[in-house]
Enzyme design. Structure first.
Site, PDB file in Angstrom:
ATOM      1  N   LEU A  12       5.054   0.454   2.414  1.00 57.70           N
ATOM      2  CA  LEU A  12       5.704  -0.533   1.549  1.00 57.70           C
ATOM      3  C   LEU A  12       5.760  -0.036   0.110  1.00 57.70           C
ATOM      4  CD1 LEU A  12       6.880  -3.368   1.046  1.00 57.70           C
ATOM      5  CD2 LEU A  12       4.532  -4.198   0.781  1.00 57.70           C
ATOM      6  N   ASP A 118      -0.322 -11.804   8.154  1.00 61.23           N
ATOM      7  CA  ASP A 118      -0.358 -12.860   9.176  1.00 61.23           C
ATOM      8  C   ASP A 118      -1.668 -12.837   9.965  1.00 61.23           C
ATOM      9  OD1 ASP A 118       0.535 -10.334  10.104  1.00 61.23           O
ATOM     10  OD2 ASP A 118       1.375 -11.221  11.926  1.00 61.23           O
ATOM     11  N   TYR A 141     -10.041  -6.573  10.228  1.00 65.94           N
ATOM     12  CA  TYR A 141      -8.963  -6.378   9.251  1.00 65.94           C
ATOM     13  C   TYR A 141      -8.523  -7.717   8.670  1.00 65.94           C
ATOM     14  CZ  TYR A 141      -4.158  -5.632   7.594  1.00 65.94           C
ATOM     15  OH  TYR A 141      -3.006  -5.636   6.844  1.00 65.94           O
TER      16      TYR A 141
HETATM   17  N1  LIG Z   1       2.051  -2.717   7.916  1.00 62.40           N
HETATM   18  C1  LIG Z   1       2.079  -3.991   8.307  1.00 62.40           C
HETATM   19  O1  LIG Z   1       2.518  -4.308   9.421  1.00 62.40           O
HETATM   20  C2  LIG Z   1       1.560  -5.071   7.394  1.00 62.40           C
HETATM   21  C3  LIG Z   1       1.584  -6.404   7.846  1.00 62.40           C
HETATM   22  C4  LIG Z   1       1.112  -7.404   7.029  1.00 62.40           C
HETATM   23  C5  LIG Z   1       0.615  -7.099   5.776  1.00 62.40           C
HETATM   24  N2  LIG Z   1       0.576  -5.810   5.363  1.00 62.40           N
HETATM   25  C6  LIG Z   1       0.028  -5.533   4.027  1.00 62.40           C
HETATM   26  O2  LIG Z   1       1.052  -4.937   3.245  1.00 62.40           O
HETATM   27  C7  LIG Z   1       0.470  -3.981   2.351  1.00 62.40           C
HETATM   28  C8  LIG Z   1       1.173  -2.633   2.510  1.00 62.40           C
HETATM   29  O3  LIG Z   1       1.015  -2.201   3.850  1.00 62.40           O
HETATM   30  P1  LIG Z   1       1.559  -0.776   4.325  1.00 62.40           P
HETATM   31  O4  LIG Z   1       2.022  -0.921   5.726  1.00 62.40           O
HETATM   32  O5  LIG Z   1       2.481  -0.228   3.305  1.00 62.40           O
HETATM   33  O6  LIG Z   1       0.200   0.066   4.341  1.00 62.40           O
HETATM   34  P2  LIG Z   1      -0.027   1.641   4.201  1.00 62.40           P
HETATM   35  O7  LIG Z   1       1.202   2.399   4.546  1.00 62.40           O
HETATM   36  O8  LIG Z   1      -1.289   1.925   4.941  1.00 62.40           O
HETATM   37  O9  LIG Z   1      -0.270   1.817   2.637  1.00 62.40           O
HETATM   38  C9  LIG Z   1      -1.480   1.438   2.030  1.00 62.40           C
HETATM   39  C10 LIG Z   1      -1.767   2.423   0.928  1.00 62.40           C
HETATM   40  O10 LIG Z   1      -3.028   2.076   0.316  1.00 62.40           O
HETATM   41  C11 LIG Z   1      -3.757   3.272   0.110  1.00 62.40           C
HETATM   42  N3  LIG Z   1      -5.188   3.027   0.024  1.00 62.40           N
HETATM   43  C12 LIG Z   1      -6.057   2.872   1.050  1.00 62.40           C
HETATM   44  N4  LIG Z   1      -7.302   2.745   0.570  1.00 62.40           N
HETATM   45  C13 LIG Z   1      -7.227   2.832  -0.771  1.00 62.40           C
HETATM   46  C14 LIG Z   1      -8.192   2.817  -1.815  1.00 62.40           C
HETATM   47  N5  LIG Z   1      -9.483   2.671  -1.551  1.00 62.40           N
HETATM   48  N6  LIG Z   1      -7.773   2.962  -3.090  1.00 62.40           N
HETATM   49  C15 LIG Z   1      -6.457   3.146  -3.376  1.00 62.40           C
HETATM   50  N7  LIG Z   1      -5.489   3.169  -2.426  1.00 62.40           N
HETATM   51  C16 LIG Z   1      -5.881   3.022  -1.139  1.00 62.40           C
HETATM   52  C17 LIG Z   1      -3.421   4.106   1.320  1.00 62.40           C
HETATM   53  O11 LIG Z   1      -3.756   5.457   1.090  1.00 62.40           O
HETATM   54  P3  LIG Z   1      -4.113   6.396   2.382  1.00 62.40           P
HETATM   55  O12 LIG Z   1      -2.887   6.378   3.240  1.00 62.40           O
HETATM   56  O13 LIG Z   1      -4.421   7.709   1.756  1.00 62.40           O
HETATM   57  O14 LIG Z   1      -5.272   5.734   3.054  1.00 62.40           O
HETATM   58  C18 LIG Z   1      -1.924   3.866   1.459  1.00 62.40           C
HETATM   59  O15 LIG Z   1      -1.161   4.746   0.663  1.00 62.40           O
HETATM   60  C19 LIG Z   1      -1.025  -3.967   2.647  1.00 62.40           C
HETATM   61  O16 LIG Z   1      -1.679  -4.848   1.763  1.00 62.40           O
HETATM   62  C20 LIG Z   1      -1.108  -4.525   4.054  1.00 62.40           C
HETATM   63  O17 LIG Z   1      -2.361  -5.146   4.303  1.00 62.40           O
HETATM   64  C21 LIG Z   1       1.050  -4.784   6.137  1.00 62.40           C
END
Ligand SMILES: NC(=O)c1ccc[n+]([C@@H]2O[C@H](COP(=O)([O-])OP(=O)(O)OC[C@H]3O[C@@H](n4cnc5c(N)ncnc54)[C@H](OP(=O)(O)O)[C@@H]3O)[C@@H](O)[C@H]2O)c1
Length: 297
Positions: A12, A118, A141
């Site tokens: 995202l 969700d 999670y």
């Molecule tokens: N994907 C879904 O289906 C989904 C659904 C509902 C809500 N969300 C929420 O939407 C948001 C974005 O999700 P996404 O799918 O884009 O996730 P993502 O691709 O995993 O991106 C999360 C980013 O946060 C970084 N991160 C992890 N630990 C960290 C730390 N300690 N300090 C700084 N950065 C850190 C990760 O780095 P690394 O990759 O190096 O670990 C990654 O670049 C999150 O809050 C997630 O909970 C996602």
């Protein structure tokens, strides 16, 4: 506005960087070529390769140097199954990291959009969840993301989304396409219901929400609901592969069972966003098909 995006290298976060800086997410997509993003902001990104948000001092230092007006907090520990065995780390990132971001925001008088999920719900509902419905996460999670919500003050806008897939990063759509290309048969559950969300659609809606910064909780997903099975068939169909490659399976029949329990029903009600004049986001199927076309082209 100066906008700081955490998790800027994530799925995202990459689209958020593009959307807030006025570049078109998913470049070349006609859906974004009609003035959807009228204002560009000054955008700063950070991610784990620079510092960990679990480091309170480093987080405060970065935010006070950046002096943002708005922080879009997309960084998170997102490995849903691995979190069952890494609860401490997941809590450190999703609760304490969020608290550090909120503390930094308060120090520079910035507002925060905190992304949530969700999976804070238990999935026993049969009608879409409202923002104020009682959360009851069934996974580590989900519990850590709820803990992250609870460290936010009322000035923070908590943006819950679901089933996110985008052009960048890893996601289930890319996995389905890779298996489809190899002709590998697959099974997907047909008894879990939720709202697929295109990362670019969500990013664009957050740019619009930035002019309002309402505080409280909003739900932001693509419109409509489906199952993982139908999502997988839609991906294969749009890519020109045989949709029959995917067959339905009941959650309880999955072998091995995934480590984390997912909600059986996690459809989020997006009316609060619509009332703010930001939604509705496009219907999930059209957005998913657009993403597939971009990925296979
Ligand atoms: N994907 C879904 O289906 C989904 C659904 C509902 C809500 N969300 C929420 O939407 C948001 C974005 O999700 P996404 O799918 O884009 O996730 P993502 O691709 O995993 O991106 C999360 C980013 O946060 C970084 N991160 C992890 N630990 C960290 C730390 N300690 N300090 C700084 N950065 C850190 C990760 O780095 P690394 O990759 O190096 O670990 C990654 O670049 C999150 O809050 C997630 O909970 C996602």
């Amino acid at each position: 506005m100066r906008v700081l995006i955490t998790g800027a290298s994530g799925q995202l976060g990459t689209d958020l960087l593009d959307a807030f800086s006025g570049r078109l997410p998913m470049a070349g997509d006609p859906a974004y070529a009609e003035g959807h993003l009228s204002s560009a902001h000054e955008v700063i990104g950070c991610d784990l390769e620079q510092f960990s948000l679990t480091n309170a001092a480093a987080t405060m230092d970065f935010i006070t140097r950046a002096q943002p007006d708005l922080i879009v907090h997309g960084a998170a520990y997102t490995a849903v199954d691995r979190a069952e065995a890494e609860a401490e780390l997941a809590m450190a990132v999703n609760r304490d990291g969020t608290a550090n971001v909120v503390a930094g925001a308060r120090a520079v008088n910035a507002r925060v959009f905190a992304l949530s999920t969700d999976y804070v719900f238990d999935g026993t509902a049969s009608v879409p969840y409202l923002p104020d419905d009682h959360p009851n996460p069934k996974s580590v999670y989900g519990a850590t993301k709820l803990a992250g919500e609870l460290v936010c003050g009322p000035e923070t806008t908590i943006v819950r989304t679901s089933w996110v897939a985008g052009y960048h990063g890893h996601n289930i759509v890319k996995t389905i396409l890779a298996l489809g290309a190899k002709g590998t048969p697959m099974t997907f559950v047909d008894d879990q219901h939720g709202c697929p969300t295109l990362a670019a659609d969500l990013a664009v809606s957050l740019v619009r929400l930035a002019t309002i910064q309402p505080g409280g909780i909003v739900h932001a997903t693509n419109t409509g609901a489906t199952t993982w099975f139908t999502l997988a068939r839609t991906v294969l169909d749009e890519a020109g592969y045989d949709p029959e490659m995917v067959q339905p399976i009941a959650t309880e029949k999955r072998v091995p069972a995934p480590a984390a329990v997912r909600p059986m029903y996690s459809v989020l009600d997006g009316e609060a966003l619509v009332a703010l004049g930001v939604g509705p986001l496009p219907a999930w199927e059209g957005s998913l098909r657009r993403l597939v076309r971009l990925l296979v082209d």
